[in-house]
Design a protein around this motif. Structure first.
Motif, PDB file in Angstrom:
ATOM      1  N   ILE A   1      37.990  44.152  42.953  1.00 59.58           N
ATOM      2  CA  ILE A   1      38.519  44.356  41.312  1.00 59.58           C
ATOM      3  C   ILE A   1      39.109  43.057  41.543  1.00 59.58           C
ATOM      4  CG2 ILE A   1      40.312  45.351  39.831  1.00 59.58           C
ATOM      5  CD1 ILE A   1      39.905  47.670  42.623  1.00 59.58           C
ATOM      6  N   ALA A   2      39.359  41.910  40.075  1.00 60.81           N
ATOM      7  CA  ALA A   2      39.303  40.563  39.829  1.00 60.81           C
ATOM      8  C   ALA A   2      40.222  41.699  38.814  1.00 60.81           C
ATOM      9  CB  ALA A   2      38.576  39.522  39.527  1.00 60.81           C
ATOM     10  N   PHE A   3      41.675  40.041  38.596  1.00 63.62           N
ATOM     11  CA  PHE A   3      42.158  40.373  37.445  1.00 63.62           C
ATOM     12  C   PHE A   3      42.312  38.615  37.345  1.00 63.62           C
ATOM     13  CE2 PHE A   3      43.648  43.937  39.232  1.00 63.62           C
ATOM     14  CZ  PHE A   3      44.465  44.826  38.085  1.00 63.62           C
ATOM     15  N   VAL A   4      42.044  39.122  35.584  1.00 65.27           N
ATOM     16  CA  VAL A   4      41.794  37.147  35.150  1.00 65.27           C
ATOM     17  C   VAL A   4      42.271  37.211  34.087  1.00 65.27           C
ATOM     18  CG1 VAL A   4      39.645  36.679  36.275  1.00 65.27           C
ATOM     19  CG2 VAL A   4      39.591  37.734  33.918  1.00 65.27           C
ATOM     20  N   GLY A   5      42.715  35.983  33.380  1.00 59.01           N
ATOM     21  CA  GLY A   5      43.654  36.066  32.024  1.00 59.01           C
ATOM     22  C   GLY A   5      43.525  34.564  32.645  1.00 59.01           C
ATOM     23  N   LYS A   6      44.612  34.197  30.985  1.00 56.94           N
ATOM     24  CA  LYS A   6      44.961  32.765  30.417  1.00 56.94           C
ATOM     25  C   LYS A   6      45.583  32.581  31.638  1.00 56.94           C
ATOM     26  CE  LYS A   6      48.152  32.794  26.798  1.00 56.94           C
ATOM     27  NZ  LYS A   6      48.949  32.181  26.942  1.00 56.94           N
ATOM     28  N   GLY A   7      47.153  31.533  31.939  1.00 61.36           N
ATOM     29  CA  GLY A   7      48.172  31.018  32.663  1.00 61.36           C
ATOM     30  C   GLY A   7      48.670  31.963  31.205  1.00 61.36           C
ATOM     31  N   GLY A   8      50.023  32.084  31.905  1.00 64.98           N
ATOM     32  CA  GLY A   8      51.237  33.281  31.985  1.00 64.98           C
ATOM     33  C   GLY A   8      50.545  34.687  30.896  1.00 64.98           C
ATOM     34  N   SER A   9      49.734  35.261  31.135  1.00 63.16           N
ATOM     35  CA  SER A   9      49.603  35.851  29.977  1.00 63.16           C
ATOM     36  C   SER A   9      50.064  37.556  30.941  1.00 63.16           C
ATOM     37  CB  SER A   9      47.346  36.099  30.480  1.00 63.16           C
ATOM     38  OG  SER A   9      46.718  36.305  31.833  1.00 63.16           O
ATOM     39  N   GLY A  10      49.924  37.498  32.615  1.00 66.84           N
ATOM     40  CA  GLY A  10      51.145  38.626  33.244  1.00 66.84           C
ATOM     41  C   GLY A  10      49.942  39.380  34.496  1.00 66.84           C
ATOM     42  N   LYS A  11      48.608  38.094  34.613  1.00 63.90           N
ATOM     43  CA  LYS A  11      48.213  39.031  36.014  1.00 63.90           C
ATOM     44  C   LYS A  11      48.200  39.155  36.693  1.00 63.90           C
ATOM     45  CE  LYS A  11      45.695  33.969  37.005  1.00 63.90           C
ATOM     46  NZ  LYS A  11      45.928  34.958  38.015  1.00 63.90           N
ATOM     47  N   THR A  12      48.986  38.168  37.458  1.00 64.00           N
ATOM     48  CA  THR A  12      49.422  37.779  38.703  1.00 64.00           C
ATOM     49  C   THR A  12      50.787  39.189  38.489  1.00 64.00           C
ATOM     50  OG1 THR A  12      49.271  36.113  38.758  1.00 64.00           O
ATOM     51  CG2 THR A  12      51.290  37.374  40.856  1.00 64.00           C
ATOM     52  N   THR A  13      51.218  39.827  37.412  1.00 63.45           N
ATOM     53  CA  THR A  13      52.443  40.362  37.854  1.00 63.45           C
ATOM     54  C   THR A  13      51.775  42.528  37.314  1.00 63.45           C
ATOM     55  OG1 THR A  13      53.850  39.775  36.799  1.00 63.45           O
ATOM     56  CG2 THR A  13      53.395  42.020  36.325  1.00 63.45           C
TER      57      THR A  13
ATOM     58  N   SER B   1      32.132  28.678  39.984  1.00 62.57           N
ATOM     59  CA  SER B   1      31.007  29.360  41.155  1.00 62.57           C
ATOM     60  C   SER B   1      30.826  30.256  40.644  1.00 62.57           C
ATOM     61  CB  SER B   1      31.955  29.361  42.521  1.00 62.57           C
ATOM     62  OG  SER B   1      32.813  30.692  41.818  1.00 62.57           O
ATOM     63  N   GLY B   2      29.840  31.560  41.514  1.00 61.27           N
ATOM     64  CA  GLY B   2      29.470  31.897  41.547  1.00 61.27           C
ATOM     65  C   GLY B   2      30.467  33.566  41.994  1.00 61.27           C
ATOM     66  N   MET B   3      31.556  33.646  41.349  1.00 61.49           N
ATOM     67  CA  MET B   3      32.476  34.510  42.005  1.00 61.49           C
ATOM     68  C   MET B   3      32.707  35.214  41.345  1.00 61.49           C
ATOM     69  SD  MET B   3      35.603  34.228  44.842  1.00 61.49           S
ATOM     70  CE  MET B   3      37.049  32.501  43.532  1.00 61.49           C
ATOM     71  N   PHE B   4      32.466  34.887  40.233  1.00 59.83           N
ATOM     72  CA  PHE B   4      32.907  35.890  39.166  1.00 59.83           C
ATOM     73  C   PHE B   4      32.005  37.056  39.311  1.00 59.83           C
ATOM     74  CE2 PHE B   4      29.851  33.319  37.030  1.00 59.83           C
ATOM     75  CZ  PHE B   4      28.802  34.338  36.549  1.00 59.83           C
ATOM     76  N   THR B   5      31.103  36.987  40.250  1.00 57.44           N
ATOM     77  CA  THR B   5      29.641  38.126  39.763  1.00 57.44           C
ATOM     78  C   THR B   5      29.926  38.983  41.051  1.00 57.44           C
ATOM     79  OG1 THR B   5      28.856  36.792  41.343  1.00 57.44           O
ATOM     80  CG2 THR B   5      28.476  36.891  38.606  1.00 57.44           C
ATOM     81  N   ARG B   6      30.986  39.045  41.530  1.00 60.54           N
ATOM     82  CA  ARG B   6      31.316  39.696  43.136  1.00 60.54           C
ATOM     83  C   ARG B   6      32.007  40.763  43.018  1.00 60.54           C
ATOM     84  NH1 ARG B   6      28.051  38.547  45.792  1.00 60.54           N
ATOM     85  NH2 ARG B   6      27.106  38.550  43.409  1.00 60.54           N
ATOM     86  N   PHE B   7      32.268  41.162  41.506  1.00 61.73           N
ATOM     87  CA  PHE B   7      33.864  42.298  41.551  1.00 61.73           C
ATOM     88  C   PHE B   7      32.356  43.776  40.907  1.00 61.73           C
ATOM     89  CE2 PHE B   7      35.621  38.283  41.450  1.00 61.73           C
ATOM     90  CZ  PHE B   7      36.771  38.839  42.676  1.00 61.73           C
ATOM     91  N   ASP B   8      33.697  45.031  41.179  1.00 63.40           N
ATOM     92  CA  ASP B   8      33.016  46.232  40.475  1.00 63.40           C
ATOM     93  C   ASP B   8      34.053  45.928  39.220  1.00 63.40           C
ATOM     94  OD1 ASP B   8      31.996  47.612  42.966  1.00 63.40           O
ATOM     95  OD2 ASP B   8      33.858  47.560  43.557  1.00 63.40           O
ATOM     96  N   VAL B   9      34.544  45.478  38.986  1.00 61.87           N
ATOM     97  CA  VAL B   9      35.380  45.791  37.525  1.00 61.87           C
ATOM     98  C   VAL B   9      36.356  44.226  37.717  1.00 61.87           C
ATOM     99  CG1 VAL B   9      36.865  47.115  35.866  1.00 61.87           C
ATOM    100  CG2 VAL B   9      35.068  48.174  37.597  1.00 61.87           C
ATOM    101  N   THR B  10      35.975  43.474  36.804  1.00 54.87           N
ATOM    102  CA  THR B  10      37.058  43.022  35.966  1.00 54.87           C
ATOM    103  C   THR B  10      38.041  43.065  35.074  1.00 54.87           C
ATOM    104  OG1 THR B  10      35.725  40.643  36.711  1.00 54.87           O
ATOM    105  CG2 THR B  10      36.844  40.590  35.351  1.00 54.87           C
ATOM    106  N   PHE B  11      38.809  43.168  35.403  1.00 55.48           N
ATOM    107  CA  PHE B  11      40.824  43.067  34.355  1.00 55.48           C
ATOM    108  C   PHE B  11      41.176  41.895  34.142  1.00 55.48           C
ATOM    109  CE2 PHE B  11      41.156  47.468  36.798  1.00 55.48           C
ATOM    110  CZ  PHE B  11      39.724  47.552  35.811  1.00 55.48           C
ATOM    111  N   LEU B  12      40.461  41.806  32.596  1.00 57.03           N
ATOM    112  CA  LEU B  12      41.240  40.497  31.858  1.00 57.03           C
ATOM    113  C   LEU B  12      42.332  40.703  31.019  1.00 57.03           C
ATOM    114  CD1 LEU B  12      38.828  37.381  30.013  1.00 57.03           C
ATOM    115  CD2 LEU B  12      41.370  38.568  29.158  1.00 57.03           C
ATOM    116  N   VAL B  13      43.526  40.678  31.381  1.00 49.56           N
ATOM    117  CA  VAL B  13      45.151  40.325  30.933  1.00 49.56           C
ATOM    118  C   VAL B  13      44.323  39.674  29.594  1.00 49.56           C
ATOM    119  CG1 VAL B  13      47.040  40.175  31.325  1.00 49.56           C
ATOM    120  CG2 VAL B  13      45.157  40.837  33.175  1.00 49.56           C
ATOM    121  N   ALA B  14      44.992  40.381  28.443  1.00 49.26           N
ATOM    122  CA  ALA B  14      45.410  39.477  27.162  1.00 49.26           C
ATOM    123  C   ALA B  14      46.641  40.053  26.867  1.00 49.26           C
ATOM    124  CB  ALA B  14      44.746  39.915  26.696  1.00 49.26           C
TER     125      ALA B  14
END
Length: 326
Positions: free
Chosen positions: A3-15, A172-185
């Motif tokens: 699982i990947a968590f992505v988003g712009k800086g300050g979106s709260g993806k780390t939280t 890189s191709g790392m964005f294809t390594r995940f079953d699900v990507t959660f984009l925090v917006a």
């Protein structure tokens, strides 16, 4: 499950990624948590002090050990020095699994105790002053990509990666390594701009992308996100006193997290678990090879002095059934 968590800086993806990790650990699930962001905040979000987080071993600094272990007895890789971040596994390569002990975990992972359980935490390592002007941050995240290329994971096993902010992961191709990507917006135009970039880049690679609306204050915020991202909006998360206390360094027991936010985390897990039936290991391996060949031609062959296309094992497909080398 990866699982990947992505988003712009300050979106709260780390939280959000830390809350999801805590929810999994509280349920007794085995978890490997990886901080692949340029700003190394996942450790503190999981309760580590700044000193404890700074003492975590950096994967980027242990890349020679990682390469040497993963190479195994693969005859197509003439030396560990010729491995790059995209090098795919083949017959004889050593693979890593979520629950096992191995030298990569010994060198790069540390246990973090959480309410109800513990997780393995791995970090790329910070981008330091000595790197400025002479190193690219992707040289550090390359250790994460190589690790994921050699990872075999199954159902009810979770590898959660807090990714670099914005669209940097497409370098890189790392964005294809995940079953699900959660984009925090967030419910703003800037908040959904990364979603549009990710959606466009990922369209041709079968990336499963779901949006988590964060910092929701009123119904209009939800309406805005639904208009902008449509059916990709999975759940929304509102204000949290628990998170505010955590960010001040005094988190309550995790079972005191607000019920609506807990239900949102459970919806994330249900989405991840359901994706298992959609796994396509052949496509996964094919994409891995695709990006390896691109990197080999663009810079890898020149840098290593080797024909890195020869590292590709045409008969190898990474899967749960691959046996470990003896």
């Amino acid at each position: 499950m990866k699982i990947a968590f992505v988003g712009k800086g300050g979106s709260g993806k780390t939280t959000l990624s830390s809350l999801f990790i805590r929810r999994l650990a509280a349920a007794g699930a085995p978890v490997v948590a990886i901080d692949a962001d340029i700003n190394q905040h996942l450790g503190p979000a999981l309760g580590l002090s700044e000193a404890e987080a700074a003492a975590l071993p950096a994967m980027g600094e242990r890349l020679p050990l990682i390469k040497d272990y993963l190479r195994g007895t693969n005859p197509r890789i003439t030396s560990a020095a010729t491995m790059i971040k995209t090098t795919p596994p083949g017959e004889g390569s050593r693979l890593v699994r979520v629950r096992e002990p191995n030298p990569v975990y010994d060198a790069c992972a540390r246990p973090v105790e959480l309410d109800g359980g513990a997780v393995r935490l791995m970090v790329t390592g910070p981008f330091t002053d000595t790197d400025l002007g002479v190193a690219c941050y992707h040289s550090k995240t390359g250790a994460v990509e190589l690790f994921l290329n050699h990872l075999v994971d199954g159902p009810d096993e979770y590898v959660v990666v807090d990714m670099t902010a914005g669209s940097d992961s497409f370098a890189s191709g790392m964005f294809t390594r995940f079953d699900v990507t959660f984009l925090v917006a967030e419910p703003t135009r800037k908040g959904v701009s990364v979603y549009r970039q990710y959606k466009d880049y990922a369209r041709d690679f079968g990336v499963a992308l779901k949006v988590v609306g964060n910092k929701i204050q009123e119904p209009d915020d939800i309406d805005f996100l639904r208009t902008e991202v449509g059916d990709d909006l999975l759940v929304t998360v509102g204000r949290s006193d628990w998170v505010r206390a955590m960010e001040k360094g005094h988190p309550p027991r995790f079972d005191l997290l607000e019920e609506p936010n807990g239900r949102a985390l459970d919806a994330l897990r249900c989405t991840v678990d359901a994706s298992y039936e959609l796994r396509d290991w052949e496509r996964y391996t094919r994409q891995m090879v695709h990006f390896h060949l691109k990197n080999a031609e663009a810079w890898g062959n020149e840098r290593t002095g080797a024909d890195l296309a020869a590292q590709v094992d045409p008969g190898f497909v990474l899967s749960e059934g691959v046996a470990a080398p003896i």
